[in-house]
Design a protein around this motif. Sequence first.
Motif, short mmCIF file in Angstrom:
data_model
loop_
_atom_site.label_atom_id
_atom_site.label_comp_id
_atom_site.label_asym_id
_atom_site.label_seq_id
_atom_site.Cartn_x
_atom_site.Cartn_y
_atom_site.Cartn_z
N VAL A 49 5.87 7.57 3.96
CA VAL A 49 6.17 6.28 3.33
C VAL A 49 5.24 6.13 2.12
N LYS A 53 6.00 0.87 1.62
CA LYS A 53 7.31 0.27 1.89
C LYS A 53 8.50 1.16 1.57
N ASP A 54 8.31 2.24 0.82
CA ASP A 54 9.43 3.06 0.38
C ASP A 54 9.46 4.39 1.12
N ALA A 55 10.64 4.77 1.60
CA ALA A 55 10.79 6.08 2.24
C ALA A 55 10.42 7.18 1.24
N GLY A 56 9.66 8.15 1.70
CA GLY A 56 9.13 9.18 0.81
C GLY A 56 10.09 10.33 0.58
N VAL A 116 10.64 -0.24 5.68
CA VAL A 116 11.57 0.61 4.94
C VAL A 116 12.96 -0.04 4.97
N SER A 117 13.74 0.19 3.93
CA SER A 117 15.09 -0.38 3.89
C SER A 117 15.91 0.12 5.07
N ASP A 120 17.73 3.50 4.39
CA ASP A 120 16.84 4.65 4.47
C ASP A 120 16.41 4.91 5.91
#
Length: 305
Positions: A49, A53-56, A116-117, A120
Amino acid sequence: MEIAANPNWFANNPLARLNNEKDNEAFIRDRLADADSLMIPLWRGDPLVIGGKDAGFLSAAARREFPQSATTVFLGLKDNRAYFGIDASATGQTPEAAAFSDIGQYMPLREAASVVSREDLSIIGHARWLIEWRRTHRFCSACGHETALELGGAKSQCPNCEAVHFPRSNPVAIVLATHDDACLLGRGPGWPPGFLSALAGFIEAGETPEEAARREIFEEAGVTLTDVRYQFSQPWPFPASMMMGFIADATGRDLNLDTNEIEEACWVAKSDIRLLLAKDENAPEGIFVPPRFTIARQLLEVWAR
């Protein structure tokens, strides 16, 4: 992508799985070599991540930073872009030492589910499912020989006896038992104090989900159910369960707990459930409902409405 009718996290995967195309090894190889393809690394099932907050998702070129033995699985296609998952566990004994930990963190999946969304997260859950299956089922159950992955990781075959193996899904019935204006919630051994959830259990061989729902609630709480109503399902990659959610009517509120399975249970009024879900200041103290990414929470949301 517009969220489908299923309200559960880990569901509504946006990728086309391409079951015909991934039978072609050249297709998988070409997609791995495509600079537009994306790859999500997971360390022991926990995703990278970035920024908290964002998937890597990384370019598939990142495959060069992993050993050839690292399990790589094909997840599907979206907007003509391929998605893969890769096991980062071989690159470090701790998540801090694993590849690409310098640009993010390998976040426990339950924590990642809250940041994470949802789109995703469904992709990550699929990757974890396949990678963890490979990690724990590397050898043939028929002869003990090491198997080889095929279909981009969607199955394995034994080169010795030719037995074919597929990722398992463990079916679970999870039930919100209700009686008039109250629902039954319980806490398993070792759970944090006050954390309550709907009761659940694995579906046994030769048993329907509805039969399992009735049996589990009676075995765990001594409550008899009628009118067991299916609501929705949830892929639950901890490690590989298919949760089937039900709401059912109870004939009474007397409890007889199996303390090996349930440490405490109680009936909670619908009015209190609504306050708890809304995090209202007047909500009962000392009771915590499941987080939003769980199917138990979604069952409560449906019933409370």
